[in-house]
Design a protein around this motif. Structure first.
Motif, PDB file in Angstrom:
ATOM      1  N   ALA A 112       0.826  -1.216   0.000  1.00 38.03           N
ATOM      2  CA  ALA A 112       0.000   0.000   0.000  1.00 38.03           C
ATOM      3  C   ALA A 112       0.854   1.258   0.000  1.00 38.03           C
ATOM      4  CB  ALA A 112      -0.933  -0.008   1.215  1.00 38.03           C
ATOM      5  N   ASN A 113       1.984   1.235   0.700  1.00 41.56           N
ATOM      6  CA  ASN A 113       2.850   2.412   0.737  1.00 41.56           C
ATOM      7  C   ASN A 113       3.614   2.600  -0.567  1.00 41.56           C
ATOM      8  OD1 ASN A 113       3.022   3.959   3.485  1.00 41.56           O
ATOM      9  ND2 ASN A 113       2.733   1.802   4.020  1.00 41.56           N
ATOM     10  N   LEU A 114       4.037   1.495  -1.191  1.00 42.15           N
ATOM     11  CA  LEU A 114       4.697   1.613  -2.492  1.00 42.15           C
ATOM     12  C   LEU A 114       3.733   2.154  -3.544  1.00 42.15           C
ATOM     13  CD1 LEU A 114       6.836  -1.668  -2.611  1.00 42.15           C
ATOM     14  CD2 LEU A 114       7.660   0.683  -2.297  1.00 42.15           C
ATOM     15  N   LEU A 115       2.495   1.669  -3.511  1.00 40.24           N
ATOM     16  CA  LEU A 115       1.501   2.167  -4.460  1.00 40.24           C
ATOM     17  C   LEU A 115       1.114   3.615  -4.166  1.00 40.24           C
ATOM     18  CD1 LEU A 115      -0.767  -1.004  -4.769  1.00 40.24           C
ATOM     19  CD2 LEU A 115       0.760  -0.061  -6.518  1.00 40.24           C
ATOM     20  N   SER A 116       1.178   4.021  -2.890  1.00 39.65           N
ATOM     21  CA  SER A 116       0.875   5.417  -2.535  1.00 39.65           C
ATOM     22  C   SER A 116       1.847   6.374  -3.210  1.00 39.65           C
ATOM     23  CB  SER A 116       0.937   5.594  -1.007  1.00 39.65           C
ATOM     24  OG  SER A 116      -0.081   4.875  -0.361  1.00 39.65           O
ATOM     25  N   MET A 117       3.092   5.922  -3.432  1.00 38.26           N
ATOM     26  CA  MET A 117       4.077   6.750  -4.142  1.00 38.26           C
ATOM     27  C   MET A 117       3.624   7.061  -5.563  1.00 38.26           C
ATOM     28  SD  MET A 117       7.614   4.832  -3.159  1.00 38.26           S
ATOM     29  CE  MET A 117       8.451   5.776  -4.443  1.00 38.26           C
ATOM     30  N   LEU A 118       2.881   6.116  -6.147  1.00 44.51           N
ATOM     31  CA  LEU A 118       2.484   6.227  -7.553  1.00 44.51           C
ATOM     32  C   LEU A 118       1.097   6.833  -7.729  1.00 44.51           C
ATOM     33  CD1 LEU A 118       3.701   2.666  -8.657  1.00 44.51           C
ATOM     34  CD2 LEU A 118       4.977   4.824  -8.717  1.00 44.51           C
ATOM     35  N   ALA A 119       0.377   7.044  -6.634  1.00 42.35           N
ATOM     36  CA  ALA A 119      -0.989   7.579  -6.723  1.00 42.35           C
ATOM     37  C   ALA A 119      -0.982   8.951  -7.387  1.00 42.35           C
ATOM     38  CB  ALA A 119      -1.607   7.675  -5.328  1.00 42.35           C
ATOM     39  N   ASP A 120      -1.931   9.148  -8.307  1.00 44.61           N
ATOM     40  CA  ASP A 120      -1.988  10.434  -9.025  1.00 44.61           C
ATOM     41  C   ASP A 120      -3.314  11.158  -8.830  1.00 44.61           C
ATOM     42  OD1 ASP A 120      -3.528   8.653 -10.417  1.00 44.61           O
ATOM     43  OD2 ASP A 120      -2.504   8.891 -12.340  1.00 44.61           O
ATOM     44  N   THR A 121      -4.223  10.576  -8.044  1.00 47.56           N
ATOM     45  CA  THR A 121      -5.473  11.254  -7.724  1.00 47.56           C
ATOM     46  C   THR A 121      -5.719  11.175  -6.221  1.00 47.56           C
ATOM     47  OG1 THR A 121      -6.884   9.286  -7.956  1.00 47.56           O
ATOM     48  CG2 THR A 121      -6.427  10.570  -9.964  1.00 47.56           C
ATOM     49  N   TYR A 122      -6.484  12.125  -5.737  1.00 48.44           N
ATOM     50  CA  TYR A 122      -6.773  12.166  -4.296  1.00 48.44           C
ATOM     51  C   TYR A 122      -7.545  10.940  -3.849  1.00 48.44           C
ATOM     52  CZ  TYR A 122      -8.900  13.678   0.114  1.00 48.44           C
ATOM     53  OH  TYR A 122      -9.318  13.744   1.412  1.00 48.44           O
ATOM     54  N   ASN A 123      -8.550  10.529  -4.614  1.00 49.51           N
ATOM     55  CA  ASN A 123      -9.366   9.388  -4.214  1.00 49.51           C
ATOM     56  C   ASN A 123      -8.544   8.102  -4.166  1.00 49.51           C
ATOM     57  OD1 ASN A 123     -11.718  10.859  -3.908  1.00 49.51           O
ATOM     58  ND2 ASN A 123     -12.361  10.581  -6.034  1.00 49.51           N
ATOM     59  N   LEU A 124      -7.608   7.935  -5.122  1.00 45.68           N
ATOM     60  CA  LEU A 124      -6.758   6.756  -5.108  1.00 45.68           C
ATOM     61  C   LEU A 124      -5.844   6.775  -3.884  1.00 45.68           C
ATOM     62  CD1 LEU A 124      -5.685   4.184  -6.379  1.00 45.68           C
ATOM     63  CD2 LEU A 124      -4.159   5.575  -7.812  1.00 45.68           C
ATOM     64  N   LEU A 125      -5.279   7.941  -3.570  1.00 45.90           N
ATOM     65  CA  LEU A 125      -4.432   8.060  -2.391  1.00 45.90           C
ATOM     66  C   LEU A 125      -5.230   7.753  -1.128  1.00 45.90           C
ATOM     67  CD1 LEU A 125      -1.644   8.831  -1.208  1.00 45.90           C
ATOM     68  CD2 LEU A 125      -2.468  11.195  -1.056  1.00 45.90           C
ATOM     69  N   LEU A 126      -6.457   8.241  -1.080  1.00 43.05           N
ATOM     70  CA  LEU A 126      -7.329   8.001   0.077  1.00 43.05           C
ATOM     71  C   LEU A 126      -7.557   6.499   0.273  1.00 43.05           C
ATOM     72  CD1 LEU A 126      -8.902  10.010   2.003  1.00 43.05           C
ATOM     73  CD2 LEU A 126     -10.919   9.472   0.638  1.00 43.05           C
ATOM     74  N   ALA A 127      -7.832   5.792  -0.833  1.00 45.20           N
ATOM     75  CA  ALA A 127      -8.083   4.354  -0.752  1.00 45.20           C
ATOM     76  C   ALA A 127      -6.835   3.598  -0.310  1.00 45.20           C
ATOM     77  CB  ALA A 127      -8.559   3.833  -2.110  1.00 45.20           C
ATOM     78  N   LEU A 128      -5.690   3.989  -0.834  1.00 41.89           N
ATOM     79  CA  LEU A 128      -4.447   3.310  -0.476  1.00 41.89           C
ATOM     80  C   LEU A 128      -4.049   3.565   0.973  1.00 41.89           C
ATOM     81  CD1 LEU A 128      -2.431   3.949  -3.759  1.00 41.89           C
ATOM     82  CD2 LEU A 128      -3.232   1.734  -2.916  1.00 41.89           C
ATOM     83  N   ARG A 129      -4.305   4.777   1.462  1.00 33.70           N
ATOM     84  CA  ARG A 129      -3.996   5.061   2.870  1.00 33.70           C
ATOM     85  C   ARG A 129      -4.928   4.286   3.803  1.00 33.70           C
ATOM     86  NH1 ARG A 129       0.272   5.017   2.546  1.00 33.70           N
ATOM     87  NH2 ARG A 129       0.368   5.464   4.783  1.00 33.70           N
ATOM     88  N   PHE A 130      -6.160   4.046   3.348  1.00 35.07           N
ATOM     89  CA  PHE A 130      -7.087   3.214   4.128  1.00 35.07           C
ATOM     90  C   PHE A 130      -6.541   1.791   4.255  1.00 35.07           C
ATOM     91  CE2 PHE A 130     -10.591   0.205   4.446  1.00 35.07           C
ATOM     92  CZ  PHE A 130     -11.355   0.733   5.475  1.00 35.07           C
ATOM     93  N   VAL A 131      -6.069   1.238   3.134  1.00 36.17           N
ATOM     94  CA  VAL A 131      -5.523  -0.123   3.140  1.00 36.17           C
ATOM     95  C   VAL A 131      -4.270  -0.193   4.014  1.00 36.17           C
ATOM     96  CG1 VAL A 131      -4.488  -1.942   1.718  1.00 36.17           C
ATOM     97  CG2 VAL A 131      -6.477  -0.667   0.872  1.00 36.17           C
ATOM     98  N   SER A 132      -3.386   0.799   3.886  1.00 38.32           N
ATOM     99  CA  SER A 132      -2.168   0.835   4.699  1.00 38.32           C
ATOM    100  C   SER A 132      -2.500   0.890   6.186  1.00 38.32           C
ATOM    101  CB  SER A 132      -1.313   2.052   4.317  1.00 38.32           C
ATOM    102  OG  SER A 132      -0.199   2.182   5.165  1.00 38.32           O
ATOM    103  N   ALA A 133      -3.511   1.680   6.549  1.00 36.37           N
ATOM    104  CA  ALA A 133      -3.882   1.824   7.954  1.00 36.37           C
ATOM    105  C   ALA A 133      -4.539   0.554   8.499  1.00 36.37           C
ATOM    106  CB  ALA A 133      -4.811   3.019   8.140  1.00 36.37           C
TER     107      ALA A 133
END
Length: 381
Positions: free
Chosen positions: A96-117
């Motif tokens: 989730a943190n590696l993919l967060s580096m590649l996130a290019d939209t707010y909603n995608l970042l939000l979803a990835l931070r949810f998974v990481s948490a």
């Protein structure tokens, strides 16, 4: 493997040192984003151009997901090997943190931070449950809290320079890299399921005492979250400059590390609970009536010290009621709930009363209520 950790005598078995290291390091890294929230929030605003509400929602999602990880844990704690669960959660955290580096939209970042948490919250639950099985849980929880504070202080010191050079991705890459280094430590956790069968019968606890303990940690975090969230605003209202207030609160972090270290050295001496709670309530009262710089500093230092000193004792008190992991899992949920309820109630008290008096009097009262609840929950010797 023996499920009871003995850290009072030397030398210790290598497996015990490994388990202790796993508890401290995983519990320190899992909430690192929340511990370094000011630096991360500033970078989100400058690099992503996010509004305050978007940034707030992002951190609320991370905090909420770490708490919500407790709900599925009620099922898997007694069915899945804790080693396997820790490994799976760590791998999910890394991805989730590696993919967060590649996130290019707010909603995608939000979803990835949810998974990481969710992954981080699962690791926290395993650490809490493992520490509950220690021969001296108060000492282990002291190290647990101290590890989080040290990581937070280092992050706040180092992240701004990394952000300036590499951007927000440096934070997520660092988290993924550090978690990858910790993966071998997942083998140090117990399988979990045998421990549940061994200890549940020996330490069934009382439902009333368990309920009091859960309410005790909830009220502790409601008071803590409400007062600490607005302590900077209290200083500003008293005429203390932002620079002075910032320096005082930064040094309070060091004082907090000292509080956790003292709890670790003292161990499970629950007789100190009333002393810690009394000093914490006194710190809140010191903030009444537009305090000057020195009174504000004393209140902030005392509040932070007693907060980090009390938390290990509170968790140790709960650990004496139940070694199965279920109660510590519920504690994780109550911590997140208290941190969410406290600021919300405090904000409304400030708006309704046009000042901080009601917040501070209410905070001191709830702190003492938490003491009564925790005292009522203490297991009989």
């Amino acid at each position: 493997m023996n499920t009871r950790i003995a850290i009072d005598g030397l030398p210790l078995p290598s497996s015990t040192w490994g388990l202790l290291a796993a508890i401290i390091l995983f519990a320190a890294l899992a909430p690192a984003i929340l511990m370094t929230a000011p630096a991360v929030a500033a970078q989100l605003a400058s690099q992503w151009q996010l509004s305050p509400s978007q940034i707030g929602d992002l951190f609320s999602v991370e905090l909420g997901a770490m708490s919500l990880a407790s709900l599925p844990a009620f099922w898997w704690l007694k069915r899945v090997s804790w080693r396997l669960a820790a490994f799976a959660a760590a791998v999910l955290f890394i991805a989730a943190n590696l993919l967060s580096m590649l996130a290019d939209t707010y909603n995608l970042l939000l979803a990835l931070r949810f998974v990481s948490a969710i992954a981080g919250g699962s690791l926290m639950i395993i650490c809490l449950a493992s520490a509950a099985a220690a021969a001296n849980p108060g000492r282990v929880y002291g190290l647990w809290v101290m590890g989080q504070l040290v990581v937070g202080a280092l992050g706040l010191a180092l992240m701004p320079a990394l952000f300036e050079r590499y951007g927000l991705g440096a934070c997520y890459l660092t988290l993924a890299g550090l978690m990858a280094l910790l993966l071998p430590l997942t083998r140090c956790f117990t399988t979990g399921k045998p421990a549940l069968r061994e200890t549940h019968a020996a330490l069934p606890g009382s439902r009333v005492k368990t309920t009091l303990g859960i309410l005790g940690i909830l009220t502790f975090y409601i008071s803590l979250g409400g007062v600490w969230t607005f302590i900077g605003a209290i200083g500003a209202d008293a005429g203390i400059s932002a620079q002075n207030s910032g320096e005082i609160l930064a040094f309070a972090t060091v004082i907090g590390i000292a509080g956790a270290a003292c709890a670790s050295l003292i161990g499970t001496r629950l007789v100190l609970l009333p002393v810690g709670y009394g000093l914490m309530a006194a710190a809140v009262i010191l903030l009444l009536g537009e305090p000057g710089v020195w009174r504000f500093a004393l209140a902030a230092f005392l509040f932070k010290f007693t907060w980090t000193f009390l938390l290990p004792l509170i968790l140790a008190c709960l650990a004496k009621l139940d070694h199965s992991g279920k109660l510590m899992n519920a504690s994780n949920l109550m911590i997140g709930s208290g941190l969410a309820i406290g600021p919300a109630v405090a904000g409304r008290l400030i708006e309704t009363n046009g000042g901080f008096t009601a917040l501070l009097l209410g905070g001191a009262t709830i702190t003492l209520l938490s003491l009564v609840l925790m005292h009522g929950s203490r297991a009989q010797a």
